[in-house]
Motif scaffolding. Structure first.
Motif, PDB file in Angstrom:
ATOM      1  N   GLN A  51      39.933  43.958  38.200  1.00  0.00           N
ATOM      2  CA  GLN A  51      39.977  42.989  37.108  1.00  0.00           C
ATOM      3  C   GLN A  51      41.109  43.293  36.128  1.00  0.00           C
ATOM      4  O   GLN A  51      41.869  42.413  35.728  1.00  0.00           O
ATOM      5  N   SER A  52      41.223  44.554  35.766  1.00  0.00           N
ATOM      6  CA  SER A  52      42.175  44.928  34.712  1.00  0.00           C
ATOM      7  C   SER A  52      43.633  44.868  35.170  1.00  0.00           C
ATOM      8  O   SER A  52      44.495  44.384  34.426  1.00  0.00           O
ATOM      9  N   ALA A  53      43.926  45.340  36.387  1.00  0.00           N
ATOM     10  CA  ALA A  53      45.325  45.420  36.828  1.00  0.00           C
ATOM     11  C   ALA A  53      45.982  44.044  36.972  1.00  0.00           C
ATOM     12  O   ALA A  53      47.031  43.793  36.360  1.00  0.00           O
ATOM     13  N   PRO A  54      45.393  43.125  37.770  1.00  0.00           N
ATOM     14  CA  PRO A  54      46.044  41.811  37.889  1.00  0.00           C
ATOM     15  C   PRO A  54      46.098  41.041  36.567  1.00  0.00           C
ATOM     16  O   PRO A  54      47.106  40.419  36.246  1.00  0.00           O
ATOM     17  N   PHE A  55      44.993  41.110  35.814  1.00  0.00           N
ATOM     18  CA  PHE A  55      44.972  40.377  34.549  1.00  0.00           C
ATOM     19  C   PHE A  55      45.990  40.961  33.569  1.00  0.00           C
ATOM     20  O   PHE A  55      46.669  40.225  32.844  1.00  0.00           O
ATOM     21  N   GLY A  56      46.093  42.280  33.541  1.00  0.00           N
ATOM     22  CA  GLY A  56      47.048  42.924  32.642  1.00  0.00           C
ATOM     23  C   GLY A  56      48.479  42.555  32.973  1.00  0.00           C
ATOM     24  O   GLY A  56      49.263  42.189  32.089  1.00  0.00           O
ATOM     25  N   ALA A  57      48.834  42.615  34.264  1.00  0.00           N
ATOM     26  CA  ALA A  57      50.198  42.279  34.682  1.00  0.00           C
ATOM     27  C   ALA A  57      50.516  40.815  34.402  1.00  0.00           C
ATOM     28  O   ALA A  57      51.600  40.480  33.891  1.00  0.00           O
ATOM     29  N   THR A  58      49.557  39.943  34.724  1.00  0.00           N
ATOM     30  CA  THR A  58      49.769  38.508  34.498  1.00  0.00           C
ATOM     31  C   THR A  58      49.904  38.190  33.016  1.00  0.00           C
ATOM     32  O   THR A  58      50.753  37.387  32.617  1.00  0.00           O
TER      33      THR A  58
END
Length: 428
Positions: free
Chosen positions: A342-349
């Protein structure tokens, strides 16, 4: 309490040390990014004389106007005028095909008898005007009875050509043709009224344009690619700290580290303070590495040097508060997210979105009105404006305060929400 804080910082340092590859990426990738982007964009801030654009010119007129157009294009320093394709003289059909296939960005087609018909049309109009004033008795002649069809200069653009380039070229060609028409009208009036006296009409432009460039210490302030790219991509690198920081927090929750720290007992705000201090150090190292590249490496790559004399302290303040804003967002994301997926893709986006609406890629003034309003809520926009105030507007600390306060409030708001959310979640 201070002991617990320093131990929290030490713990974060150990975690970063174990992931040496991730640490290297945090520092190396932004440097590669800023060098690459600046090299690509540098020509947009320079005169195009160093990178002349080849254009096809099909001259069906072979007279004064086509010669003037060709001369002006060559003297502009922006274009390389070509009249042949693979050694064969270009025609409108062959030029059109070459441009639409992407071999050339532009083809200019000058119609036949353009110069002669323009002169004839101008003479007709002048003779009508003169005869209306009763100054020319012999106004009924062949020129006034012959109907002359309007001429058009055709422009063919590569379909992949950007609209800004198209508009610039069309504006330049239109201005060039207008000047030629005006001179022809002046010359016709001179023939009718002044018997060829060249001093009768003054053909110099009465209205001219002059750009007033701001000066500091008797030096002109000329923006370049480095002054735009270093702050923009420094902010992008600083805010990308959101990804590893949020993953770190999620990982601690999953491994039970956070529970052991809290039962120690260590208040959650102390854990947050330790993470903030650690990652703020990383952000500042990133900033100083970016500045070092702009000052020491860019001149060896043929790029302008980043002028930081007398500005480094203010730039450091902007970087510090921008880092706080990024860390606050990362802490909030890591606290709310349940898994690394949840955190990695949302953070990058979210970093990409904040950069897009913040003016890192596209200037805010070029955005639609709705996006211009939305950009005011992007912390990257606040940081970028603050950097521009220092580097380009030579502003003082007081002029930086509005953006710095916004960045600080963003950090306080996001960390407060994270602490309250964590406290409520553990109380359930």
């Amino acid at each position: 309490m201070m002991y617990k804080f320093f131990m929290s910082v030490y713990k974060e340092m150990l975690l970063l040390k174990r992931d040496f590859g991730g640490l290297v990426i945090l520092f190396v990738m932004p440097l590669v990014l800023i060098v690459t982007i600046t090299l690509i964009q540098d020509t947009t801030f320079k005169s195009l004389s160093e990178n002349r654009i080849p254009i096809l010119l099909v001259d069906n007129d072979k007279d004064s106007i086509s010669k003037t157009v060709m001369l002006n294009l060559q003297e502009s320093g922006s274009f390389e005028v070509i009249s042949t394709i693979d050694g064969i003289k270009a025609t409108e059909i062959s030029a059109k095909e070459a441009v639409f296939q992407g071999k050339y960005q532009l083809a200019i087609i000058i119609p036949a008898k353009l110069s002669a018909d323009l002169q004839l049309k101008v003479n007709q109009n002048v003779e009508k005007i003169v005869s209306n004033f009763g100054m020319n008795e012999a106004s009924e002649n062949a020129n006034t009875t012959k109907e002359i069809a309007p001429k058009e200069v055709r422009l063919y653009f590569d379909p992949a050509t950007q609209i800004t380039f198209k508009n610039a070229v069309k504006s330049a060609i239109d201005k060039m043709i207008s000047q030629i028409e005006t001179k022809s009208i002046y010359a016709a009036f001179q023939d009718q009224l002044g018997e060829g006296d060249e001093t009768l009409f003054e053909q110099k432009s009465f209205i001219t344009f002059k750009e007033i460039i701001p000066r500091v210490n008797d030096k002109e302030i000329l923006p370049n690619s480095v002054q735009h790219n270093v702050p923009a991509w420094t902010l992008f690198a600083i805010f990308f700290i959101i990804v590893p920081l949020s993953i770190n927090i999620v990982k601690e929750k999953g491994q039970g580290t956070q529970i052991r720290l809290i039962t120690n007992p260590v208040p959650y705000f102390v854990i947050i303070a330790g993470k903030t201090a650690t990652y703020l150090i990383i952000c500042m190292i990133q900033f100083y590495l970016m500045v070092a590249v702009g000052v020491y490496l860019f001149p060896y790559l043929g790029l302008p040097i980043l002028e930081v004399e007398g500005k480094l302290v203010l730039m450091s303040i902007v970087a510090l508060f921008s880092g706080l804003a990024a860390i606050g967002f990362g802490i909030l994301l890591g606290t709310v997210a349940k898994t690394q997926e949840q955190s990695a893709p949302f953070g990058a986006t979210s970093v990409v979105l904040l950069a897009a609406i913040g003016g890192v890629w596209i200037p805010v003034f070029a955005m639609p009105k709705v996006m211009q309003v939305i950009s005011n809520f992007s912390p990257m926009n606040w940081g970028l404006n603050a950097f521009y105030t220092v580097l380009l507007r030579h502003g003082s600390f007081l002029q930086l305060l509005p953006d710095i306060i916004l960045l600080l409030l963003f950090f306080v708001l996001t960390t407060s929400i994270a602490i309250i959310y964590d406290k409520k979640k553990r109380a359930v």
